[in-house]
Design an enzyme around this catalytic site. Structure first.
Site, mmCIF file in Angstrom:
data_model
loop_
_atom_site.group_PDB
_atom_site.id
_atom_site.type_symbol
_atom_site.label_atom_id
_atom_site.label_comp_id
_atom_site.label_asym_id
_atom_site.label_seq_id
_atom_site.Cartn_x
_atom_site.Cartn_y
_atom_site.Cartn_z
ATOM 1 N NE ARG A 118 12.865 -54.095 -22.681
ATOM 2 C CZ ARG A 118 12.302 -55.253 -22.374
ATOM 3 N NH1 ARG A 118 11.173 -55.276 -21.688
ATOM 4 N NH2 ARG A 118 12.849 -56.384 -22.757
ATOM 5 C CE LYS A 140 23.502 -34.048 -21.099
ATOM 6 N NZ LYS A 140 24.728 -33.226 -21.189
ATOM 7 C CD GLU A 182 27.235 -26.198 -13.146
ATOM 8 O OE1 GLU A 182 26.620 -25.742 -14.127
ATOM 9 O OE2 GLU A 182 28.170 -27.022 -13.260
ATOM 10 C CE LYS A 224 19.906 -29.230 -17.655
ATOM 11 N NZ LYS A 224 20.816 -30.027 -16.898
ATOM 12 C CD GLU A 234 25.237 -32.293 -24.764
ATOM 13 O OE1 GLU A 234 24.734 -32.495 -23.641
ATOM 14 O OE2 GLU A 234 26.444 -32.153 -24.954
ATOM 15 N NE ARG A 238 20.821 -31.498 -21.863
ATOM 16 C CZ ARG A 238 20.034 -32.308 -21.195
ATOM 17 N NH1 ARG A 238 19.027 -32.913 -21.811
ATOM 18 N NH2 ARG A 238 20.220 -32.552 -19.914
ATOM 19 C CG ASN A 242 28.435 -29.347 -21.979
ATOM 20 O OD1 ASN A 242 28.085 -29.748 -20.876
ATOM 21 N ND2 ASN A 242 28.111 -29.963 -23.096
ATOM 22 C CG HIS A 245 30.642 -27.911 -17.947
ATOM 23 N ND1 HIS A 245 30.106 -26.656 -17.749
ATOM 24 C CD2 HIS A 245 30.003 -28.725 -17.071
ATOM 25 C CE1 HIS A 245 29.183 -26.715 -16.798
ATOM 26 N NE2 HIS A 245 29.108 -27.963 -16.366
ATOM 27 C CG HIS A 249 34.558 -32.031 -17.609
ATOM 28 N ND1 HIS A 249 33.618 -32.193 -18.601
ATOM 29 C CD2 HIS A 249 33.882 -32.142 -16.445
ATOM 30 C CE1 HIS A 249 32.433 -32.368 -18.053
ATOM 31 N NE2 HIS A 249 32.564 -32.341 -16.746
ATOM 32 C CG HIS A 262 30.804 -30.000 -11.649
ATOM 33 N ND1 HIS A 262 31.578 -30.465 -12.682
ATOM 34 C CD2 HIS A 262 29.687 -29.482 -12.212
ATOM 35 C CE1 HIS A 262 30.954 -30.251 -13.823
ATOM 36 N NE2 HIS A 262 29.799 -29.661 -13.561
HETATM 37 P P1 NAD Z 1 26.697 -34.494 -4.405
HETATM 38 O O1 NAD Z 1 25.502 -35.194 -4.778
HETATM 39 O O2 NAD Z 1 27.901 -35.284 -4.031
HETATM 40 O O3 NAD Z 1 26.345 -33.500 -3.208
HETATM 41 C C1 NAD Z 1 27.356 -32.705 -2.657
HETATM 42 C C2 NAD Z 1 27.491 -32.966 -1.137
HETATM 43 O O4 NAD Z 1 26.418 -32.299 -0.479
HETATM 44 C C3 NAD Z 1 27.387 -34.430 -0.751
HETATM 45 O O5 NAD Z 1 28.223 -34.680 0.330
HETATM 46 C C4 NAD Z 1 25.922 -34.553 -0.336
HETATM 47 O O6 NAD Z 1 25.687 -35.621 0.543
HETATM 48 C C5 NAD Z 1 25.696 -33.242 0.328
HETATM 49 N N1 NAD Z 1 24.333 -32.757 0.348
HETATM 50 C C6 NAD Z 1 23.436 -32.711 -0.685
HETATM 51 N N2 NAD Z 1 22.330 -32.081 -0.280
HETATM 52 C C7 NAD Z 1 22.510 -31.725 1.003
HETATM 53 C C8 NAD Z 1 21.737 -31.014 1.953
HETATM 54 N N3 NAD Z 1 20.553 -30.492 1.640
HETATM 55 N N4 NAD Z 1 22.238 -30.848 3.190
HETATM 56 C C9 NAD Z 1 23.487 -31.322 3.514
HETATM 57 N N5 NAD Z 1 24.275 -31.965 2.657
HETATM 58 C C10 NAD Z 1 23.792 -32.161 1.425
HETATM 59 O O7 NAD Z 1 27.196 -33.484 -5.549
HETATM 60 P P2 NAD Z 1 26.405 -32.411 -6.416
HETATM 61 O O8 NAD Z 1 27.315 -31.259 -6.528
HETATM 62 O O9 NAD Z 1 25.030 -32.204 -5.911
HETATM 63 O O10 NAD Z 1 26.294 -33.128 -7.826
HETATM 64 C C11 NAD Z 1 27.438 -33.533 -8.533
HETATM 65 C C12 NAD Z 1 27.070 -34.682 -9.422
HETATM 66 O O11 NAD Z 1 26.083 -34.245 -10.345
HETATM 67 C C13 NAD Z 1 28.221 -35.220 -10.244
HETATM 68 O O12 NAD Z 1 28.191 -36.619 -10.205
HETATM 69 C C14 NAD Z 1 27.939 -34.711 -11.653
HETATM 70 O O13 NAD Z 1 28.442 -35.576 -12.640
HETATM 71 C C15 NAD Z 1 26.438 -34.684 -11.647
HETATM 72 N N6 NAD Z 1 25.854 -33.732 -12.605
HETATM 73 C C16 NAD Z 1 24.875 -34.194 -13.406
HETATM 74 C C17 NAD Z 1 24.255 -33.343 -14.293
HETATM 75 C C18 NAD Z 1 23.110 -33.832 -15.126
HETATM 76 O O14 NAD Z 1 22.653 -33.090 -16.001
HETATM 77 N N7 NAD Z 1 22.604 -35.012 -14.865
HETATM 78 C C19 NAD Z 1 24.635 -31.989 -14.359
HETATM 79 C C20 NAD Z 1 25.651 -31.548 -13.521
HETATM 80 C C21 NAD Z 1 26.255 -32.431 -12.627
HETATM 81 N N1 GLY Z 2 24.471 -30.247 -17.357
HETATM 82 C C1 GLY Z 2 24.453 -30.212 -18.763
HETATM 83 C C2 GLY Z 2 23.212 -30.776 -19.359
HETATM 84 O O1 GLY Z 2 22.285 -31.128 -18.673
HETATM 85 O O2 GLY Z 2 23.140 -30.893 -20.548
#
Ligand code: NAD
Ligand code: GLY
Length: 358
Positions: A118, A140, A182, A224, A234, A238, A242, A245, A249, A262
């Site tokens: 939990r 999130k 972003e 943020k 949200e 919040r 988006n 987005h 999306h 993304h």
């Molecule tokens: P990712 O985690 O796939 O990283 C992108 C690429 O960069 C991967 O191949 C990774 O291995 C590589 N990488 C990361 N750090 C590195 C470094 N320092 N050196 C070399 N390579 C590196 O993708 P992302 O763009 O970081 O994140 C996308 C994800 O985040 C999606 O799943 C999306 O849904 C999620 N997301 C979540 C939120 C949230 O609020 N939780 C917000 C936006 C996106």
């Molecule tokens: N990335 C959108 C949020 O965190 O709400």
């Protein structure tokens, strides 16, 4: 180093931003409580940083779990792999799970931490630019379901976010620029400092200068954090995060999440939101042009390739989980930031979206 508070009532925490923080033993040990620490990372990031981090965790028993790289691994099987490890090694709730990687690892490991017994102690160590300015902050967490992205998840805040700007040096160029996409979103949300840093420091940013990045990440996280502090789950404000987005999306869905990163899809989505905002008289065309130039200057896409069917595009947008009625619920831009508006004029939407078809 710069620090920022996220002043949530129940789970306040600090975001630490600076160069070489993965070497800061005192800082890292202060959050990694309990006798056991599990570092979850992937096969790209782990070889670069995990040993260094391991060394800094001094007197703890440090475990490592490596997930395969890629969005496809933000999955139920990776999630259970983490839980199996925690259970198999008798982790307690007050031991620590460290998420070392981009947004995929942060979301996946974050959700495992949220649900293990939990909720166990979680520290986010984001290494991609997108994760440093967005996904690691605000709690999130999620995994994907075969029928939809981020369908299973929880709001679960970390104990701390530690952002080491030096990790960005190894990030592939396209991923880095996608993270800039972003960041541009926060400028549109009203962070004037961000717009001026982006417009006046192109060379330093392309060279990934740590000091400029530290400032940019700080202002992004500050925006943020402000929004999340007002609306953690949200229920209202919040949703402004988006911006771009809903359009983005739709693009990602129509191209099977395999064409755009993304931040690239969000860049086009922001341009669509800007164009619609001009049509609705919320901003002048000068503002749209200014952001068009900015987005193009960072080599982010400004039109859509491959071309798409606008009806399909609208059908995907209509399914967006933010829509509460028959109207399209969109984040638009005005002179002081962004607003949420219900859009019912399909003909206007169609012409805006169509104008991005290459
Ligand atoms: P990712 O985690 O796939 O990283 C992108 C690429 O960069 C991967 O191949 C990774 O291995 C590589 N990488 C990361 N750090 C590195 C470094 N320092 N050196 C070399 N390579 C590196 O993708 P992302 O763009 O970081 O994140 C996308 C994800 O985040 C999606 O799943 C999306 O849904 C999620 N997301 C979540 C939120 C949230 O609020 N939780 C917000 C936006 C996106
Ligand atoms: N990335 C959108 C949020 O965190 O709400």
């Amino acid at each position: 180093m710069r620090q920022l508070q996220l002043p949530l009532k129940d789970n306040p925490y600090t975001i630490h931003i600076g160069e070489n923080l993965l070497n800061d033993e005192t800082l890292l040990s202060s959050f990694c409580i309990g006798g056991n620490v599990l570092i979850v990372s992937n096969n790209v990031v782990a070889p670069l940083y995990i040993d260094k981090l391991n060394e800094k965790l001094g007197d703890k028993t440090v475990h490592q779990l490596i997930i395969r790289d890629g969005e496809v691994n933000k999955s139920q099987s990776s999630y259970f792999k983490i839980l199996d490890y925690l259970i198999g090694n008798n982790f307690r709730r007050n031991d620590t799970l460290v998420a070392l990687g981009g947004g995929v690892i942060g979301d996946l490991a974050g959700f495992a931490a949220a649900s293990y017994q939990r909720g166990m102690n979680l520290v986010q160590l984001p290494t991609s630019l997108l994760a440093q300015v967005d996904s690691s902050v605000g709690g999130k967490t999620a995994i994907n379901h075969p029928q939809g992205k981020n369908m299973i998840g929880a709001f679960y805040q970390p104990k701390a976010v530690v952002i080491d700007t030096l990790t960005l040096k190894s990030l592939p160029e396209r991923e880095y620029l996608s993270g800039i996409g972003e960041i541009i979103k926060y400028a549109l949300l009203g962070e004037k400092d961000i717009l001026s840093i982006l417009e006046n420091n192109f060379e330093s940013l392309m060279a990934r200068d740590s000091k400029v990045l530290e400032a940019l990440i700080y202002f992004s996280c500050r925006k943020k954090a402000q929004v999340v502090a007002n609306d953690e789950k949200e229920q209202g404000e919040r949703a402004l995060l988006n911006l771009g987005h809903t359009f983005g999306h739709a693009l990602e869905t129509l191209t099977n999440y395999s064409y755009y990163l993304h931040g690239e899809a969000v860049a086009i989505g922001m341009l669509m939101a800007l164009k619609l905002s001009v049509h609705k008289g919320l901003i002048s065309a000068d503002i749209e042009n200014r952001y068009f130039q900015l987005i193009a200057s960072f080599n982010l896409p400004v039109s859509v390739i491959p071309s798409f069917d606008t009806n399909e595009f609208l059908a995907v947008m209509a399914k967006d989980k933010k829509n509460q009625s028959k109207a399209y619920r969109l984040v638009l831009v005005n002179d002081s930031g962004c607003i949420i508006q219900e859009e019912t004029d399909e003909a206007l939407l169609t012409s805006v979206i169509e104008s991005f078809n290459a």
